[in-house]
Motif scaffolding. Structure first.
Motif, PDB file in Angstrom:
ATOM      1  N   ALA A  16      -8.380   6.420  16.483  1.00  0.00           N
ATOM      2  CA  ALA A  16      -7.453   7.477  16.829  1.00  0.00           C
ATOM      3  C   ALA A  16      -6.406   7.279  15.911  1.00  0.00           C
ATOM      4  CB  ALA A  16      -6.955   7.222  18.252  1.00  0.00           C
ATOM      5  N   VAL A  17      -6.162   8.456  14.773  1.00  0.00           N
ATOM      6  CA  VAL A  17      -5.187   8.361  13.871  1.00  0.00           C
ATOM      7  C   VAL A  17      -3.928   9.347  14.289  1.00  0.00           C
ATOM      8  CG1 VAL A  17      -4.875   8.764  11.449  1.00  0.00           C
ATOM      9  CG2 VAL A  17      -6.998   8.025  12.527  1.00  0.00           C
ATOM     10  N   PHE A  18      -2.691   8.339  14.211  1.00  0.00           N
ATOM     11  CA  PHE A  18      -1.776   9.238  14.753  1.00  0.00           C
ATOM     12  C   PHE A  18      -0.726   9.368  13.517  1.00  0.00           C
ATOM     13  CE2 PHE A  18       2.753   9.221  16.336  1.00  0.00           C
ATOM     14  CZ  PHE A  18       2.795  10.436  17.499  1.00  0.00           C
ATOM     15  N   ASP A  19      -0.261  10.611  12.996  1.00  0.00           N
ATOM     16  CA  ASP A  19       0.263  10.759  11.595  1.00  0.00           C
ATOM     17  C   ASP A  19      -0.715  10.240  10.622  1.00  0.00           C
ATOM     18  OD1 ASP A  19       2.264  12.712  12.495  1.00  0.00           O
ATOM     19  OD2 ASP A  19       3.773  11.105  12.602  1.00  0.00           O
ATOM     20  N   SER A  20      -0.060   9.187   9.906  1.00  0.00           N
ATOM     21  CA  SER A  20      -0.710   8.680   8.975  1.00  0.00           C
ATOM     22  C   SER A  20      -1.522   7.541   9.076  1.00  0.00           C
ATOM     23  CB  SER A  20      -0.010   8.362   7.624  1.00  0.00           C
ATOM     24  OG  SER A  20       0.642   9.699   7.206  1.00  0.00           O
ATOM     25  N   ARG A  78      -4.228  13.115  14.828  1.00  0.00           N
ATOM     26  CA  ARG A  78      -3.007  13.765  15.577  1.00  0.00           C
ATOM     27  C   ARG A  78      -2.042  13.817  14.470  1.00  0.00           C
ATOM     28  NH1 ARG A  78      -1.291  17.307  19.433  1.00  0.00           N
ATOM     29  NH2 ARG A  78       0.885  16.732  19.843  1.00  0.00           N
ATOM     30  N   ILE A  79      -1.499  15.101  14.045  1.00  0.00           N
ATOM     31  CA  ILE A  79      -0.156  15.145  13.219  1.00  0.00           C
ATOM     32  C   ILE A  79       1.032  15.052  14.449  1.00  0.00           C
ATOM     33  CG2 ILE A  79       1.031  16.784  11.742  1.00  0.00           C
ATOM     34  CD1 ILE A  79      -1.404  17.705  10.714  1.00  0.00           C
ATOM     35  N   ASN A  80       2.091  14.428  14.121  1.00  0.00           N
ATOM     36  CA  ASN A  80       3.318  14.718  14.971  1.00  0.00           C
ATOM     37  C   ASN A  80       4.439  14.837  14.247  1.00  0.00           C
ATOM     38  OD1 ASN A  80       4.017  14.159  17.523  1.00  0.00           O
ATOM     39  ND2 ASN A  80       5.322  12.598  16.971  1.00  0.00           N
ATOM     40  N   SER A  81       4.736  14.255  13.027  1.00  0.00           N
ATOM     41  CA  SER A  81       6.015  14.702  12.211  1.00  0.00           C
ATOM     42  C   SER A  81       5.721  16.088  11.797  1.00  0.00           C
ATOM     43  CB  SER A  81       6.237  13.648  11.387  1.00  0.00           C
ATOM     44  OG  SER A  81       6.089  12.531  11.721  1.00  0.00           O
ATOM     45  N   GLY A  82       6.820  16.619  11.614  1.00  0.00           N
ATOM     46  CA  GLY A  82       6.920  18.120  11.176  1.00  0.00           C
ATOM     47  C   GLY A  82       7.080  18.139   9.544  1.00  0.00           C
ATOM     48  N   ASP A  83       7.668  17.293   9.020  1.00  0.00           N
ATOM     49  CA  ASP A  83       8.030  17.231   7.491  1.00  0.00           C
ATOM     50  C   ASP A  83       6.986  16.423   6.765  1.00  0.00           C
ATOM     51  OD1 ASP A  83       9.093  15.118   8.427  1.00  0.00           O
ATOM     52  OD2 ASP A  83      11.125  15.468   7.395  1.00  0.00           O
ATOM     53  N   THR A  84       6.229  15.862   7.370  1.00  0.00           N
ATOM     54  CA  THR A  84       5.208  14.909   6.696  1.00  0.00           C
ATOM     55  C   THR A  84       3.940  15.411   6.165  1.00  0.00           C
ATOM     56  OG1 THR A  84       6.313  13.324   8.312  1.00  0.00           O
ATOM     57  CG2 THR A  84       4.210  12.767   6.815  1.00  0.00           C
ATOM     58  N   GLY A  85       3.772  15.298   4.884  1.00  0.00           N
ATOM     59  CA  GLY A  85       2.225  15.876   4.493  1.00  0.00           C
ATOM     60  C   GLY A  85       1.471  14.852   5.145  1.00  0.00           C
ATOM     61  N   GLN A  86       0.186  15.429   5.451  1.00  0.00           N
ATOM     62  CA  GLN A  86      -1.042  14.600   5.960  1.00  0.00           C
ATOM     63  C   GLN A  86      -2.124  14.418   4.941  1.00  0.00           C
ATOM     64  OE1 GLN A  86      -0.723  13.348   9.158  1.00  0.00           O
ATOM     65  NE2 GLN A  86       1.477  14.000   9.299  1.00  0.00           N
ATOM     66  N   PHE A  87      -2.250  13.115   4.508  1.00  0.00           N
ATOM     67  CA  PHE A  87      -3.341  13.039   3.584  1.00  0.00           C
ATOM     68  C   PHE A  87      -4.360  11.824   3.978  1.00  0.00           C
ATOM     69  CE2 PHE A  87       0.842  14.278   1.861  1.00  0.00           C
ATOM     70  CZ  PHE A  87       0.484  15.270   0.851  1.00  0.00           C
ATOM     71  N   GLU A  88      -5.242  12.400   4.761  1.00  0.00           N
ATOM     72  CA  GLU A  88      -6.325  11.385   5.398  1.00  0.00           C
ATOM     73  C   GLU A  88      -7.241  11.169   4.400  1.00  0.00           C
ATOM     74  OE1 GLU A  88      -5.966  13.961   7.557  1.00  0.00           O
ATOM     75  OE2 GLU A  88      -4.373  13.345   8.998  1.00  0.00           O
ATOM     76  N   ARG A  89      -8.032  10.152   4.413  1.00  0.00           N
ATOM     77  CA  ARG A  89      -9.159   9.739   3.506  1.00  0.00           C
ATOM     78  C   ARG A  89     -10.436   9.179   4.202  1.00  0.00           C
ATOM     79  NH1 ARG A  89      -9.336  10.689  -2.279  1.00  0.00           N
ATOM     80  NH2 ARG A  89     -11.460  10.023  -2.606  1.00  0.00           N
ATOM     81  N   THR A  90     -11.290   9.855   4.455  1.00  0.00           N
ATOM     82  CA  THR A  90     -12.537   9.277   5.141  1.00  0.00           C
ATOM     83  C   THR A  90     -13.602   9.009   4.079  1.00  0.00           C
ATOM     84  OG1 THR A  90     -11.745  10.551   6.960  1.00  0.00           O
ATOM     85  CG2 THR A  90     -14.323   9.835   7.043  1.00  0.00           C
ATOM     86  N   LEU A  91     -14.367   8.010   4.375  1.00  0.00           N
ATOM     87  CA  LEU A  91     -15.308   7.518   3.582  1.00  0.00           C
ATOM     88  C   LEU A  91     -16.505   7.018   4.387  1.00  0.00           C
ATOM     89  CD1 LEU A  91     -16.577   6.789   0.910  1.00  0.00           C
ATOM     90  CD2 LEU A  91     -15.318   4.427   0.865  1.00  0.00           C
ATOM     91  N   ILE A  92     -17.556   7.666   4.360  1.00  0.00           N
ATOM     92  CA  ILE A  92     -18.909   7.337   5.280  1.00  0.00           C
ATOM     93  C   ILE A  92     -19.816   6.981   4.120  1.00  0.00           C
ATOM     94  CG2 ILE A  92     -20.420   7.902   6.978  1.00  0.00           C
ATOM     95  CD1 ILE A  92     -18.414   9.593   8.182  1.00  0.00           C
ATOM     96  N   ILE A  93     -20.737   5.443   4.587  1.00  0.00           N
ATOM     97  CA  ILE A  93     -21.640   5.477   3.706  1.00  0.00           C
ATOM     98  C   ILE A  93     -22.711   5.009   4.561  1.00  0.00           C
ATOM     99  CG2 ILE A  93     -22.370   3.556   2.019  1.00  0.00           C
ATOM    100  CD1 ILE A  93     -19.318   3.010   1.747  1.00  0.00           C
TER     101      ILE A  93
END
Lengths: 480, 263
Positions: free
Chosen positions: A128-132, A210-225
């Protein structure tokens, strides 16, 4: 009764995940420069190679122009007016769920993702990812018994730096495109999956963003091997609160499949789409790419895209290994002033590689829905095949659907097929169902589900019904 | 046959209607009672199909004046789905294909909507499969059709059997079959006709809309109506249908007109 209007009413229904969780977050000041990048890296206690990775990406990004070839129009993003790091204030990663702020657990429960031992889904492990920030990952221990690593990418950076260093940025290079470069410079968190040789991952893996903040950029990084002879099925889900401002979401997903490995990556994207006047909503500018590095490896993307003000993404496959297979199954539903420009790239490099593309676009209101795809066959890719099918359904008179298939074949001994169609929900189909006692609303929903069934069949069992429900939810409304 | 004491299921009075501003029906009158089989015949464009779609509630057709009552209740304000639920069934001349929608699931949802109206319990997938297996026998249909999408890739005859299957499952009080016989070879016609015969009962009525005598050789109507220019111009028994087969509509039309003039 004006049927077109009624169908439109059904398609428009309020966003159910628009609430904001009132939680104290730690944010760094707005703006982007090398100091900010050092600060993020420092906060996350990252090794030096990663800081250098970020700084190199930043340098590349500075040299790049924001792309405008898609024809998507949006208010220019002021990159100095964004916050690049936000996290719930209490300590980031917890040893056990008991220590996680109950407000966060409540948030996910409200979103239908219960994390607590008693309630959680029985055969799906969830990150579970909340904001960053990743706040919890379930079933970690059980997965560890099989040698499967499933954790946040931050945790992976500290625990398995050698894997990160070996694979990060190898599928999507730091200078791949403007948004990928930005992500590489400032990415906060995301999921990491490692499936060792000969292991079929015993459960579905899932990340919920889940994005919660309004002015925050969201930059997730996913890596699957996925190592040799292994397999995994992974699903991501996304929601965000309703804000009047636009939030940028620029994620990067990299998949690596070695010899005979199979990765199935499914997305159910329901970010906030803005209101009916087009105010607010998420800019979803995502780079997703998988590399079939090994012989006979397979990567399959499936996506149900219903949210975001603008979706701009092309989950792609590089078919490097001989006889490798790439697949892309997509449903994109747009309404009001939403815009979606999505599709895939299938890059055939190895011999006898195969790819299949099935895209279903549904556009209502004044929305624009485009399929844009590239099938490229290199001189070396003898005996390669591609099949593409792109269908669009229009609801009302003001929606638009476009198909842009690009085909580049440098190998005469290859086979490329492309089919495309555009349809409307016909009055005769609706009347046929109604004359069998099925009410109007359900009839619309049935026809749309039927239109999408080729793609639903590709979603993991647990999520096919969820995706169907999501579409039905989008279609729910009062019948006039 | 004198059935005039039985209950009136459908009564149509002086019905005028149009589609896309083109007037098609000019005062149709029709009474259908329990246990009766009616045939409506007539040349192309006489308004037969329009009449059937209006009874079922197709939104493109506009009723200008007149009334349609089902068991004494005005149905013109009812949505098509409501009409279906209370027991009006329309078998389509050209059943549409609905790609991706499972025939089995469609039949189940549809059957349950009618059952709900009748106060019967909804059937789950297993219960429904039992029911549908029985109904399939009536139309000699392969269960494999249940696994396919609604009408998709069905031949003409298969589509018509699927219509009669729906009729069997919905158990309507008034079934209107719009040119169910068209495009059928002789074997398929027999199957469809025997299905219709098996399904007719003393509490329900059937209206067969057809061009040809051949369906009426298999299913004997109590009444035959001739429709021309948006009106029923003549009503008789099965001999009338044979008469038409011999002399054609034109002649009947002329004779009727002459009579009207003579009056």
């Amino acid at each position: 009764m004006n049927q077109t209007n009624t169908v439109e009413e059904i398609v428009s229904q309020p966003y159910k995940y628009g609430f904001v969780t009132d939680i104290e977050t730690e944010k760094i000041p707005k703006g982007l420069n090398k100091e900010v990048i050092r600060l993020i890296s420092n906060k996350k206690k990252e090794p030096e190679f990663l800081l250098n990775f970020r700084l190199r990406a930043y340098d590349q990004w500075l040299k790049m122009e924001e792309p405008d070839w898609s024809g998507l129009s949006y208010t220019k993003i002021d990159y100095q007016d964004l916050v690049y790091y936000a996290a719930p204030k209490k300590d980031i990663k917890k040893q056990s769920l008991d220590e996680v702020d109950p407000k966060l657990l409540d948030t996910f429960e409200k979103l239908g993702i219960p994390l607590s031992e008693q309630k959680r889904l029985t055969n799906v492990a969830v990150d579970a990812v909340f904001d960053s920030v990743s706040i919890a990952t379930t079933y970690k221990e059980k997965l560890a018994e099989h040698g499967v690593i499933f954790c946040s990418i931050s945790e992976a950076v500290s625990k398995y730096p050698e894997l990160i260093e070996k694979y990060l940025g190898t599928v999507v290079p730091i200078n791949d495109n403007f948004f990928a470069a930005l992500n590489s410079a400032v990415f906060s968190d995301g999921s990491f999956v490692f499936i060792p040789k000969n292991v079929n991952c015993p459960m579905e893996l899932s990340s919920y963003f889940r994005i919660n903040s309004g002015d925050t950029g969201q930059f997730e990084r996913t890596l699957i091997i996925a190592e040799e002879f292994s397999s995994v099925s992974y699903l991501e889900g996304c929601t965000a609160p309703m804000f009047d401002t636009n939030t940028l979401h620029a994620a990067v997903v990299e998949l690596v499949a070695l010899d005979q490995a199979a990765i199935k990556y499914s997305t159910v994207q329901n970010w906030y789409a803005g209101n009916e006047k087009g105010v607010g909503g998420i800019y979803n500018f995502v780079t997703k790419r998988g590399e079939c590095r090994g012989r006979r490896s397979k990567i399959s993307w499936s996506q149900v895209e219903t949210g975001s003000a603008i979706t701009w993404k092309y989950p792609s496959c590089i078919l490097q290994g001989d006889e490798s297979i790439g697949e892309f199954y997509s449903i994109a539903l747009t309404n009001n002033l939403q815009k979606a420009d999505t599709g895939t790239k299938m890059i055939h490099i190895g011999k006898n590689t195969k790819s299949k593309i099935v895209s279903k676009g549904i556009s209502a209101g004044k929305s624009k829905n485009s399929y844009r795809g590239l099938v490229s066959i290199s001189p070396n890719a003898v005996g390669s095949r591609n099949y593409s099918q792109c269908d669009s359904m229009l609801i009302g008179d003001e929606a638009a659907a476009n198909t842009y298939p690009y085909i580049q074949s440098k190998q005469p001994q290859s086979n490329i097929e492309h089919e495309a169609s555009t349809c409307r929900i016909s009055e005769d189909q609706l009347f046929y169902l109604q004359s069998r006692g099925i009410d109007f609303e359900e009839a619309v929903s049935m026809i749309i589900s039927g239109f999408c069934s080729d793609v639903f069949n590709e979603l993991p069992m647990e999520f096919a019904s969820e995706a169907d429900k999501l579409l039905a939810l989008k279609l729910e409304g009062s019948v006039g | 046959m004198n059935l005039s004491n039985s209950e009136i299921l459908l009564s149509i009075e002086d019905l005028h209607a149009s589609v896309e501003d083109k007037k098609i029906l000019y005062g149709v009158n029709l009474i259908v009672r329990e246990g009766e089989i009616h045939a409506i015949m007539g040349p192309n464009g006489s308004g037969k199909s329009t009449l059937s779609k209006i009874i079922a509630g197709h939104p493109s057709y506009k009723v200008i004046s007149g009334s349609i009552k089902f068991k004494g209740i005005n149905i013109l304000e009812l949505e098509p789905e409501k009409r279906a639920r209370i027991g009006i069934f329309l078998g389509f001349q050209y059943p549409v294909e609905i790609p991706g929608v499972s025939n089995l699931e469609f039949l189940r949802v549809s059957t349950n909507s009618r059952r709900n109206e009748l106060g019967k319990s909804e059937l789950d997938t297993f219960e429904f499969e039992e029911l549908v297996t029985e109904s399939l026998k009536i139309v000699e249909m392969d269960p494999a059709f249940l696994e396919r999408s609604v009408n998709e890739g069905f031949s003409g005859g298969e589509k018509k059997r699927n219509e009669i299957l729906q009729m069997a499952l919905l158990d309507p009080l008034v079934a209107i079959l719009d040119e169910t016989d068209s495009g059928l070879d002789i074997d398929a016609l027999r199957v469809v006709a025997s299905g219709i015969t098996k399904l007719s009962n003393p509490n329900s009525a059937t209206i067969l809309i057809t061009h040809y005598q051949r369906l009426l050789n298999e299913v004997t109507p109590d009444f035959v109506h001739i429709m021309a220019n948006g009106k029923i111009i003549k009503t008789g028994n099965k001999e009338l249908a044979m008469d038409i087969e011999k002399s054609g509509y034109e002649l009947i039309n002329k004779r009727t007109k002459k009579k009207e003039v003579a009056k």
